[in-house]
Design a protein around this motif. Structure first.
Motif, PDB file in Angstrom:
ATOM      1  N   ARG A  20       0.820  -1.216   0.000  1.00 53.20           N
ATOM      2  CA  ARG A  20       0.000   0.000   0.000  1.00 53.20           C
ATOM      3  C   ARG A  20       0.854   1.265   0.000  1.00 53.20           C
ATOM      4  O   ARG A  20       0.310   2.376  -0.035  1.00 53.20           O
ATOM      5  CB  ARG A  20      -0.931   0.008   1.225  1.00 53.20           C
ATOM      6  N   GLY A  21       2.158   1.111   0.078  1.00 53.70           N
ATOM      7  CA  GLY A  21       3.041   2.280   0.091  1.00 53.70           C
ATOM      8  C   GLY A  21       3.170   2.930   1.448  1.00 53.70           C
ATOM      9  O   GLY A  21       3.667   4.049   1.557  1.00 53.70           O
ATOM     10  N   TRP A  22       2.767   2.225   2.492  1.00 57.47           N
ATOM     11  CA  TRP A  22       2.778   2.805   3.837  1.00 57.47           C
ATOM     12  C   TRP A  22       4.018   2.434   4.636  1.00 57.47           C
ATOM     13  O   TRP A  22       4.229   2.971   5.723  1.00 57.47           O
ATOM     14  CB  TRP A  22       1.526   2.381   4.598  1.00 57.47           C
ATOM     15  N   ALA A 122     -14.298   2.572  12.763  1.00 58.39           N
ATOM     16  CA  ALA A 122     -13.347   1.472  12.564  1.00 58.39           C
ATOM     17  C   ALA A 122     -12.392   1.334  13.745  1.00 58.39           C
ATOM     18  O   ALA A 122     -11.728   0.304  13.887  1.00 58.39           O
ATOM     19  CB  ALA A 122     -12.537   1.694  11.280  1.00 58.39           C
ATOM     20  N   PHE A 123     -12.331   2.361  14.599  1.00 59.56           N
ATOM     21  CA  PHE A 123     -11.431   2.309  15.741  1.00 59.56           C
ATOM     22  C   PHE A 123     -12.080   1.568  16.911  1.00 59.56           C
ATOM     23  O   PHE A 123     -13.277   1.722  17.178  1.00 59.56           O
ATOM     24  CB  PHE A 123     -11.037   3.719  16.185  1.00 59.56           C
ATOM     25  N   GLN A 184      -7.094  -0.483  11.907  1.00 57.99           N
ATOM     26  CA  GLN A 184      -6.912   0.903  12.353  1.00 57.99           C
ATOM     27  C   GLN A 184      -5.927   1.650  11.458  1.00 57.99           C
ATOM     28  O   GLN A 184      -6.100   2.856  11.219  1.00 57.99           O
ATOM     29  CB  GLN A 184      -6.490   0.921  13.829  1.00 57.99           C
ATOM     30  N   ILE A 185      -4.896   0.972  10.957  1.00 60.01           N
ATOM     31  CA  ILE A 185      -3.989   1.605  10.001  1.00 60.01           C
ATOM     32  C   ILE A 185      -4.782   2.103   8.792  1.00 60.01           C
ATOM     33  O   ILE A 185      -4.624   3.244   8.345  1.00 60.01           O
ATOM     34  CB  ILE A 185      -2.895   0.617   9.532  1.00 60.01           C
ATOM     35  N   GLU A 186      -5.635   1.245   8.249  1.00 62.33           N
ATOM     36  CA  GLU A 186      -6.423   1.631   7.075  1.00 62.33           C
ATOM     37  C   GLU A 186      -7.335   2.808   7.387  1.00 62.33           C
ATOM     38  O   GLU A 186      -7.478   3.733   6.565  1.00 62.33           O
ATOM     39  CB  GLU A 186      -7.248   0.444   6.581  1.00 62.33           C
ATOM     40  N   ALA A 187      -7.968   2.788   8.548  1.00 63.92           N
ATOM     41  CA  ALA A 187      -8.855   3.886   8.922  1.00 63.92           C
ATOM     42  C   ALA A 187      -8.077   5.193   9.065  1.00 63.92           C
ATOM     43  O   ALA A 187      -8.509   6.250   8.578  1.00 63.92           O
ATOM     44  CB  ALA A 187      -9.578   3.555  10.227  1.00 63.92           C
ATOM     45  N   PHE A 188      -6.934   5.122   9.729  1.00 63.85           N
ATOM     46  CA  PHE A 188      -6.111   6.324   9.869  1.00 63.85           C
ATOM     47  C   PHE A 188      -5.697   6.870   8.506  1.00 63.85           C
ATOM     48  O   PHE A 188      -5.750   8.082   8.268  1.00 63.85           O
ATOM     49  CB  PHE A 188      -4.860   6.023  10.701  1.00 63.85           C
ATOM     50  N   GLU A 189      -5.269   5.990   7.616  1.00 64.21           N
ATOM     51  CA  GLU A 189      -4.803   6.460   6.310  1.00 64.21           C
ATOM     52  C   GLU A 189      -5.922   7.125   5.523  1.00 64.21           C
ATOM     53  O   GLU A 189      -5.705   8.130   4.837  1.00 64.21           O
ATOM     54  CB  GLU A 189      -4.184   5.311   5.521  1.00 64.21           C
TER      55      GLU A 189
END
Length: 203
Positions: A20-22, A122-123, A184-189
């Motif tokens: 995902r480039g993260w 999502a959190f 949570q990573i996806e939600a933050f991004e």
């Protein structure tokens, strides 16, 4: 869960986050709780999209390697302090996305506040968009013990914290399981990208 299973979860997380480039190149670090007083972390300096079974190591919660010849990440203490802080945390992810890095540099305040986004749900622990999610931003520091002490002060005062940013550096978030931390990573991004686009349109 057995070490081999946790190691595979870390390897798979690395492939996903790199894809995902993260987590470009050798940046980022990931961990999973191995036992009450031990964690399994990525070895320092490894490409996160190409991790293998030998690219993780066990540490105690003081950040000391339990495997001779393997060097943990310099930021190990930022992982192990979270396992000490809450016994329910089972995985911690630290990423270096463009959005997290840029937004943390653009934000002059000591925190970001997200409100009224549907994806806030999502959190862990959040069931409505009608709330605020505050994400603290800590200045980057090569002295990890000193940085960890600043983070701990915030965590002690905000037991519902779901993640934090290090300015110009990246994101830390966690969950009961690796799947929770990845969610949570996806939600933050998503939220970081929305915030950057809103700011660009408001110029």
């Amino acid at each position: 869960m057995k070490r081999e299973q946790l190691a595979e979860q870390i390897i798979e997380a690395g492939r996903f986050l790199y894809g995902r480039g993260w987590s470009p190149a050798t940046s980022s670090n990931y961990s999973a709780r191995l036992s009450f007083d031990q964690a399994l972390l990525t070895v320092s300096g490894k490409h996160k999209g190409q991790l293998g079974p030998d690219d993780v190591l066990a540490t105690d919660l003081d950040g000391n390697s339990l495997e001779p010849g393997k060097k943990p990440s310099a930021e190990t203490l930022l992982h192990t302090q979270l396992y000490r802080w809450q016994a329910g945390i089972g995985a911690v992810l630290h990423t270096h996305s463009v959005n997290a890095t840029v937004l943390s540099r653009l934000t002059l305040a000591d925190s970001l506040v997200f409100a009224d986004y549907e994806l806030q749900k999502a959190f862990t622990g959040i069931s409505t968009h009608e709330c605020q999610v505050e994400v603290p931003i800590f200045d980057n520091d090569q002295d990890i013990a000193r940085l960890a002490s600043r983070v701990q002060l915030w965590l002690d005062q905000h037991p519902d914290c779901v993640g934090y940013l290090i300015r110009g550096h990246g994101l830390y978030t966690w969950g009961a399981q690796m799947s929770d931390a990845l969610r949570q990573i996806e939600a933050f991004e998503f939220l970081f990208e929305c915030e950057l686009k809103v700011r660009a349109l408001q110029r």
